[in-house]
Design a protein around this motif. Structure first.
Motif, PDB file in Angstrom:
ATOM      1  N   GLU A 153      -9.969   8.037  -3.731  1.00 28.62           N
ATOM      2  CA  GLU A 153      -8.560   8.368  -3.482  1.00 28.62           C
ATOM      3  C   GLU A 153      -8.374   9.883  -3.492  1.00 28.62           C
ATOM      4  OE1 GLU A 153      -4.929   8.460  -2.470  1.00 28.62           O
ATOM      5  OE2 GLU A 153      -5.611   6.405  -2.898  1.00 28.62           O
ATOM      6  N   ALA A 165      -3.395   1.346  -4.050  1.00 30.23           N
ATOM      7  CA  ALA A 165      -3.077   2.782  -4.071  1.00 30.23           C
ATOM      8  C   ALA A 165      -1.568   2.996  -3.978  1.00 30.23           C
ATOM      9  CB  ALA A 165      -3.796   3.521  -2.941  1.00 30.23           C
ATOM     10  N   HIS A 216      -7.562   5.877   0.436  1.00 31.78           N
ATOM     11  CA  HIS A 216      -6.147   5.543   0.284  1.00 31.78           C
ATOM     12  C   HIS A 216      -5.745   4.330   1.118  1.00 31.78           C
ATOM     13  CE1 HIS A 216      -2.010   6.269  -0.818  1.00 31.78           C
ATOM     14  NE2 HIS A 216      -1.652   6.250   0.460  1.00 31.78           N
ATOM     15  N   ASN A 244       0.835  -1.194   0.000  1.00 31.89           N
ATOM     16  CA  ASN A 244       0.000   0.000   0.000  1.00 31.89           C
ATOM     17  C   ASN A 244       0.873   1.248   0.000  1.00 31.89           C
ATOM     18  OD1 ASN A 244      -1.631   1.918   2.466  1.00 31.89           O
ATOM     19  ND2 ASN A 244      -2.466   1.675   0.420  1.00 31.89           N
ATOM     20  N   SER A 245       0.535   2.217  -0.865  1.00 34.28           N
ATOM     21  CA  SER A 245       1.197   3.522  -0.897  1.00 34.28           C
ATOM     22  C   SER A 245       2.698   3.340  -1.161  1.00 34.28           C
ATOM     23  CB  SER A 245       0.918   4.261   0.414  1.00 34.28           C
ATOM     24  OG  SER A 245       1.155   5.646   0.271  1.00 34.28           O
ATOM     25  N   SER A 255      -4.459  12.098  -9.301  1.00 33.72           N
ATOM     26  CA  SER A 255      -5.002  11.212 -10.333  1.00 33.72           C
ATOM     27  C   SER A 255      -3.951  10.842 -11.377  1.00 33.72           C
ATOM     28  CB  SER A 255      -6.199  11.874 -11.016  1.00 33.72           C
ATOM     29  OG  SER A 255      -5.823  13.107 -11.613  1.00 33.72           O
ATOM     30  N   TYR A 301       0.216   4.566 -13.974  1.00 34.53           N
ATOM     31  CA  TYR A 301       0.221   3.102 -13.853  1.00 34.53           C
ATOM     32  C   TYR A 301      -0.566   2.456 -14.987  1.00 34.53           C
ATOM     33  CZ  TYR A 301       2.671   2.428  -9.418  1.00 34.53           C
ATOM     34  OH  TYR A 301       3.634   2.355  -8.447  1.00 34.53           O
ATOM     35  N   THR A 307      -1.241   9.602 -10.817  1.00 30.40           N
ATOM     36  CA  THR A 307      -0.681   8.310 -10.410  1.00 30.40           C
ATOM     37  C   THR A 307      -1.414   7.167 -11.101  1.00 30.40           C
ATOM     38  OG1 THR A 307      -0.054   9.197  -8.243  1.00 30.40           O
ATOM     39  CG2 THR A 307      -0.203   6.797  -8.447  1.00 30.40           C
ATOM     40  N   LEU A 308      -2.736   7.198 -11.052  1.00 32.74           N
ATOM     41  CA  LEU A 308      -3.539   6.162 -11.711  1.00 32.74           C
ATOM     42  C   LEU A 308      -3.266   6.157 -13.214  1.00 32.74           C
ATOM     43  CD1 LEU A 308      -5.797   4.053 -11.853  1.00 32.74           C
ATOM     44  CD2 LEU A 308      -7.448   5.942 -11.869  1.00 32.74           C
ATOM     45  N   VAL A 354     -10.867  -0.048 -10.104  1.00 30.05           N
ATOM     46  CA  VAL A 354     -11.137   1.185  -9.370  1.00 30.05           C
ATOM     47  C   VAL A 354     -12.377   0.905  -8.536  1.00 30.05           C
ATOM     48  CG1 VAL A 354     -11.724   3.625  -9.530  1.00 30.05           C
ATOM     49  CG2 VAL A 354     -10.111   2.605 -11.174  1.00 30.05           C
ATOM     50  N   TRP A 366      -7.337   0.723  -6.939  1.00 28.70           N
ATOM     51  CA  TRP A 366      -7.339   2.181  -6.755  1.00 28.70           C
ATOM     52  C   TRP A 366      -8.692   2.582  -6.176  1.00 28.70           C
ATOM     53  CZ3 TRP A 366      -3.521   5.685  -7.175  1.00 28.70           C
ATOM     54  CH2 TRP A 366      -3.856   7.037  -7.226  1.00 28.70           C
TER      55      TRP A 366
END
Length: 286
Positions: free
Chosen positions: A234, A143, A263, A118-119, A239, A245, A241-242, A257, A230
């Motif tokens: 979040e 996330a 998060h 996570n993170s 965004s 990836y 970041t999504l 999603v 995700w």
């Protein structure tokens, strides 16, 4: 004893009373606290990796659900987090946190694992899978951090960990959840003690100075079964970041999603998170 420290110890006592092992191990030259729980399932061992300022306690409500499906469940506290002591022997950086995680998998888990990150733990899980794929049977990114972000978004993200007032603490807490629980808001200023630590300050300072991030090929070349989760709510990671990836994940990756996830779904929706992880494991025939 501070309030948050007392609550964390109380949670550890409850987990131990229910059969979870809570011990320290020496890995990578560090003293690391971890939880371990023997499971009833036949799946591979699971390693749960927390994010910046988080801890193994954050996965406390997922341990038993995962143990029903998998042979053993592990949740380490990275150095300077949870019940692990501060990093010893040199400058604190993301790389030495990662080296401890790698050593933990090699020396404690000792088998290819289903790694859930996570993170920041997600970014380190990608590194582990990219550099040492023999230790990663499958990968779940919840996330995950690590994406290449525009400088303004990257700086804003890292600066959000600096909390100087109760109002800022409540604002930061709201960014972590789909619907923040009332106790988290009431004690938000106390929660800053998880983020206002020498380790977190050193890691955020390094990230600001170097803008370190994952390389696209590290993600693109992942060959093991891969789940990307995700949150529809979040609010901590931008965004971009999504989008990053999605642009670089391999074609076989499962991308979901999830409405109602923020998060840290392991804190807010632990049973639903376990359900997603188990369904993925079933589809991947783990």
């Amino acid at each position: 004893m501070d309030l948050m420290g007392g609550m964390q110890k109380a949670l550890r006592h409850m987990l131990v009373a229910r059969g979870v092992e809570s011990t320290t191990v020496q890995v990578g030259g560090q003293t690391v606290h971890h939880y371990a729980l023997t499971g009833q399932g036949k799946g591979p061992p699971v390693v749960l990796v927390h994010g910046l300022g988080g801890s193994a306690n954050g996965f406390g409500r997922t341990l038993f659900g995962m143990a029903k499906r998998f042979s053993r469940v592990y949740a380490p506290d990275l150095p300077g987090h949870g019940f692990s002591v501060e990093y010893c022997g040199g400058e604190v950086c993301v790389r030495n946190q990662f080296d401890v995680l790698r050593a933990y998998v090699e020396e404690v888990v000792k088998a290819p694992a289903f790694v859930v990150g996570n993170s920041l733990g997600g970014a380190m899980a990608v590194n582990l899978a990219a550099e040492y794929p023999k230790w990663v049977r499958a990968l779940a990114l919840v996330a995950p951090a690590g994406a290449q972000l525009p400088e303004a978004e990257n700086t804003a993200l890292l600066n959000s960990f600096v909390v100087k007032s109760p109002a800022e603490a409540r604002a930061f807490t709201r960014r972590l959840f789909h619907r923040p629980p009332l106790p988290a808001l009431l004690f938000a200023y106390e929660l800053r003690h998880f983020y206002d630590t020498p380790t977190v300050r050193a890691l955020t300072a390094e990230a600001l100075a170097t803008r370190a991030c994952l390389e696209p090929e590290q993600v693109r070349n992942l060959a093991m079964p891969l789940l990307f989760l995700w949150g529809g709510s979040e609010r901590l990671l931008p965004s971009e970041t999504l989008n990053w990836y999605r642009a670089h994940l391999p074609a076989h990756a499962q991308v979901r999603v999830v409405d109602g996830f923020g998060h840290v779904p392991q804190l807010e929706r632990p049973d639903e998170l376990v359900s997603h992880l188990v369904r993925f494991a079933d589809s991947a025939e783990l």
